[in-house]
Design a protein around this motif. Structure first.
Motif, short mmCIF file in Angstrom:
data_model
loop_
_atom_site.label_atom_id
_atom_site.label_comp_id
_atom_site.label_asym_id
_atom_site.label_seq_id
_atom_site.Cartn_x
_atom_site.Cartn_y
_atom_site.Cartn_z
N VAL A 1 -0.86 4.24 5.01
CA VAL A 1 -1.56 3.97 3.75
C VAL A 1 -1.62 2.46 3.55
CG1 VAL A 1 -1.47 4.19 1.24
CG2 VAL A 1 -0.98 6.17 2.70
N ASP A 2 -2.82 1.98 3.30
CA ASP A 2 -3.05 0.54 3.11
C ASP A 2 -3.24 0.22 1.63
OD1 ASP A 2 -3.95 -2.22 3.83
OD2 ASP A 2 -5.84 -1.47 2.99
N HIS A 3 -2.74 -0.94 1.22
CA HIS A 3 -3.04 -1.46 -0.11
C HIS A 3 -4.34 -2.26 -0.01
CE1 HIS A 3 1.23 -0.60 -0.70
NE2 HIS A 3 0.99 -0.63 -1.99
N VAL B 1 -5.18 3.43 0.18
CA VAL B 1 -6.18 4.10 1.02
C VAL B 1 -5.57 4.44 2.38
CG1 VAL B 1 -8.47 3.93 2.04
CG2 VAL B 1 -7.99 2.74 -0.11
N ALA B 2 -5.68 5.69 2.78
CA ALA B 2 -5.19 6.10 4.09
C ALA B 2 -6.10 5.55 5.18
CB ALA B 2 -5.14 7.62 4.17
N VAL B 3 -5.50 4.91 6.19
CA VAL B 3 -6.25 4.31 7.29
C VAL B 3 -5.49 4.55 8.59
CG1 VAL B 3 -7.27 2.52 5.83
CG2 VAL B 3 -5.09 2.08 6.97
N CYS B 4 -6.11 4.18 9.70
CA CYS B 4 -5.43 4.27 10.99
C CYS B 4 -4.55 3.03 11.19
CB CYS B 4 -6.43 4.40 12.13
SG CYS B 4 -7.44 2.92 12.45
N GLY B 5 -3.64 3.11 12.13
CA GLY B 5 -2.75 2.00 12.40
C GLY B 5 -3.48 0.75 12.87
N THR B 6 -4.52 0.93 13.68
CA THR B 6 -5.27 -0.21 14.19
C THR B 6 -5.95 -0.99 13.07
OG1 THR B 6 -5.66 0.90 16.31
CG2 THR B 6 -7.12 -0.93 15.75
N CYS B 7 -6.61 -0.27 12.16
CA CYS B 7 -7.29 -0.94 11.06
C CYS B 7 -6.30 -1.55 10.08
CB CYS B 7 -8.21 0.05 10.33
SG CYS B 7 -9.72 0.44 11.26
#
Length: 282
Positions: free
Chosen positions: A115-117, A135-141
């Motif tokens: 999860v990204d801020h 926001v849930a994202v992938c590790g790369t992003c």
């Protein structure tokens, strides 16, 4: 890239889920003092996002928050109570479940894993627990985005909950037969878009290395469909193959008009190199 569903819960519910940890470590009273302000901030965030002025809103908040005295407390509450404890973790997992078909909304390639801020918590600590900022994202992003916040509007991060990139196509590709059938992707905003929105799309496409990532995905996809397309070409000719590719492309576009699969398949249908047997060399 597909938009996720917005979180159905509020910052007040997040704080409630973290309450046992907050009490245990002596933070409960301090967070309670902030609660009305956090709710008001969440309302302002939502309104700014709906109006398309979130970046301007955050610029104003940056002045107020970046050196906030309770920054460490909110960062710790996020990491320890929301991510690390059972009651909070249910909401953290619920945020990840909001992703469309588990795909990262920033790239559309990998599954969400973190999860990204959107507004980084080290610069906006009062938004550290706000669901609309998570926001849930992938590790790369997530690694690529890091904790950056660019004050320039043309480099503002796209917010998946609020920024609608529309159903009109902006992702395109062509097949370079001179190098063995490599798919070359580009982002080209519709002419009706505001200049800033178009610039933000180009920045996003470059920052997250989407041309390279889509090219790599396309290489695997071409290998997978080589046998099928070769058979259609040999049995029915290039016109039938093109029609089949267009049918496939329309199916992809119905699901996601700006997915890399959509752009790739339309590109194959336009490629004389591919339609005349170029896939044999893949």
């Amino acid at each position: 890239m597909l938009r996720p569903t917005r979180p159905p819960f509020t910052v007040q519910e997040v704080v409630a889920a973290c309450s046992a940890w907050l009490k245990k470590y002596g933070y409960a009273d301090r967070v309670d003092e902030h609660l009305l302000g956090l709710v008001a901030l969440e309302d302002g965030y939502r309104e700014a996002g709906n109006l398309g002025i979130l970046h301007s809103f955050l610029l104003g908040e940056l002045i107020n928050q970046r050196n906030h005295q309770d920054r460490a407390m909110f960062e710790e509450a996020y990491g320890q109570a929301l991510v690390g404890r059972a009651a909070g973790r249910k909401l953290y997992d619920a945020l990840q479940a909001l992703a469309a078909d588990t795909r990262c909304p920033l790239c559309g390639v990998q599954a969400v894993a973190q999860v990204d801020h959107h507004a980084p918590k080290d610069k906006f600590p009062l938004l550290a627990l706000t669901p609309l900022n998570l926001v849930a994202v992938c590790g790369t992003c997530n690694q690529t985005k890091s904790n950056t916040f660019d004050p320039e509007p043309i480099r503002a991060e796209i917010h998946p909950y609020f920024d609608d990139l529309g159903a009109e196509r902006w992702l395109f590709a062509h097949i370079d037969g001179t190098v063995g059938g490599v798919a070359v992707f580009q982002a080209k905003a519709p002419g009706t878009w505001p200049l800033i929105k178009a610039a933000q799309l180009r920045h996003h496409f470059t920052k997250y290395h989407l041309a390279d990532r889509y090219r790599d995905e396309a290489g695997h996809a071409l290998s997978m469909r080589k046998r099928k397309d070769t058979k259609v070409l040999d049995e029915s000719g290039p016109e039938v193959l093109r029609d089949q590719l267009l049918t496939d492309a329309d199916e992809y576009a119905h699901y996601n008009p700006n997915g890399w699969q959509t752009a790739l398949t339309f590109a194959l249908a336009r490629s004389s190199w591919y339609l005349n047997g170029g896939m044999r060399g893949i």
